[in-house]
Design a protein around this motif. Structure first.
Motif, PDB file in Angstrom:
ATOM      1  N   ASP A  17      28.019  31.461   4.607  1.00  0.00           N
ATOM      2  CA  ASP A  17      28.495  30.100   4.884  1.00  0.00           C
ATOM      3  C   ASP A  17      27.632  29.070   4.152  1.00  0.00           C
ATOM      4  N   ILE A  20      28.642  28.846   0.465  1.00  0.00           N
ATOM      5  CA  ILE A  20      29.890  28.102   0.298  1.00  0.00           C
ATOM      6  C   ILE A  20      29.639  26.606   0.453  1.00  0.00           C
ATOM      7  N   ALA A  21      28.838  26.239   1.469  1.00  0.00           N
ATOM      8  CA  ALA A  21      28.533  24.826   1.703  1.00  0.00           C
ATOM      9  C   ALA A  21      27.744  24.239   0.531  1.00  0.00           C
ATOM     10  N   LYS A  22      26.842  25.034  -0.041  1.00  0.00           N
ATOM     11  CA  LYS A  22      26.043  24.543  -1.170  1.00  0.00           C
ATOM     12  C   LYS A  22      26.926  24.285  -2.393  1.00  0.00           C
ATOM     13  N   ASP A  23      27.866  25.196  -2.635  1.00  0.00           N
ATOM     14  CA  ASP A  23      28.784  25.000  -3.767  1.00  0.00           C
ATOM     15  C   ASP A  23      29.590  23.715  -3.587  1.00  0.00           C
ATOM     16  N   LYS A  24      30.060  23.478  -2.359  1.00  0.00           N
ATOM     17  CA  LYS A  24      30.833  22.259  -2.100  1.00  0.00           C
ATOM     18  C   LYS A  24      29.962  21.016  -2.258  1.00  0.00           C
ATOM     19  N   LEU A  25      28.693  21.109  -1.820  1.00  0.00           N
ATOM     20  CA  LEU A  25      27.790  19.973  -1.946  1.00  0.00           C
ATOM     21  C   LEU A  25      27.530  19.654  -3.415  1.00  0.00           C
ATOM     22  N   ASP A  26      27.363  20.691  -4.235  1.00  0.00           N
ATOM     23  CA  ASP A  26      27.154  20.469  -5.673  1.00  0.00           C
ATOM     24  C   ASP A  26      28.343  19.730  -6.278  1.00  0.00           C
ATOM     25  N   THR A  27      29.551  20.117  -5.859  1.00  0.00           N
ATOM     26  CA  THR A  27      30.755  19.447  -6.352  1.00  0.00           C
ATOM     27  C   THR A  27      30.786  17.990  -5.906  1.00  0.00           C
ATOM     28  N   ASP A  28      30.414  17.751  -4.628  1.00  0.00           N
ATOM     29  CA  ASP A  28      30.389  16.372  -4.116  1.00  0.00           C
ATOM     30  C   ASP A  28      29.358  15.523  -4.857  1.00  0.00           C
ATOM     31  N   SER A  31      30.796  14.560  -8.243  1.00  0.00           N
ATOM     32  CA  SER A  31      31.823  13.523  -8.078  1.00  0.00           C
ATOM     33  C   SER A  31      31.181  12.177  -7.767  1.00  0.00           C
ATOM     34  N   GLU A  65      22.316  18.339   2.451  1.00  0.00           N
ATOM     35  CA  GLU A  65      21.580  19.335   1.677  1.00  0.00           C
ATOM     36  C   GLU A  65      20.465  19.957   2.516  1.00  0.00           C
TER      37      GLU A  65
END
Length: 222
Positions: A17, A20-28, A31, A65
């Protein structure tokens, strides 16, 4: 003795988990930076933009983070604890354990097991059967007190009093209360642990009686 492949071995890459959260944070983050650069580039020099909103958003991303890092550390600790537990379960191989099962082993003409009724019963009988359901022996007049373990020993003889060869057999409890309703029950017996499997992160024992059971269901070890 044999140990099946374990998920407790190191070096395996798994998607957690926190990953997955880290990958989403990198995307955020990406952006956020693109949006910040775009707005700064297009702002009116005479009326510079208010940076308060961006500072607040950046602070929120930083907090997220930190939470992800904490969760990742907790996941590592949990994995290590699971590995330690799996290693301790290895000591069960070759040991005799008592587990919930309806299978009993007739060895040297004797087989022992216990049963527990969910409530009191007025009529209790025990059936000993082969794997295909053939009834070898029925023992009537068994104790009917609920909520306690009752020990039963089968002398290895069939309904005609003839000795049965050693092997693995099934037991069934026929219990009824005063209203002639069936009374639920549990049976347990002792057998030997021959193998362990750690599939799915759960320790499963392969028993000498041909049954399987989770290590967490063991009630006694010898």
């Amino acid at each position: 003795m044999e140990i099946s492949p374990s998920t407790a071995t190191g070096g395996l890459t798994t998607t957690t988990d926190s990953n997955i959260a880290k990958d989403k944070l990198d995307t955020d983050y990406q952006s956020f930076l693109k949006l910040l650069i775009a707005q700064v580039s297009n702002q009116d020099p005479l009326e510079p933009m208010d940076s308060t909103t961006f500072v607040s958003q950046l602070a929120q991303l930083t907090q997220v983070e930190q939470s992800i890092v904490t969760n990742a550390n907790l996941e590592k600790i949990d994995t290590r604890l699971s590995n330690v537990e799996s290693l301790s379960d290895v000591q069960l191989i070759g040991r005799d354990v008592t587990v919930p099962t309806d299978r009993i082993e007739l060895r040297d003409g004797q087989a022992a097991f216990t049963y527990a009724l969910s409530r009191d019963a007025t009529d209790v009988a025990i059936r000993v059967m082969t794997a295909d359901g053939t009834v070898l022996r029925e023992m009537t007049g068994q104790p009917g007190i609920g909520g306690t373990d009752h020990a039963v020993t089968w002398d290895g003889r069939d309904v005609d009093g003839l000795p049965v060869p050693d092997g693995v057999f099934r037991v069934e409890v026929l219990a009824r209360d005063s209203a002639d309703n069936a009374v639920p029950y549990d049976t347990s017996s002792t057998t030997r642990v021959e193998q362990l499997s750690f599939a799915g992160g759960v320790t499963t024992m392969l028993l000498r009686n041909g049954d399987t059971a989770f290590a967490g269901t063991v009630t006694a070890v010898r």
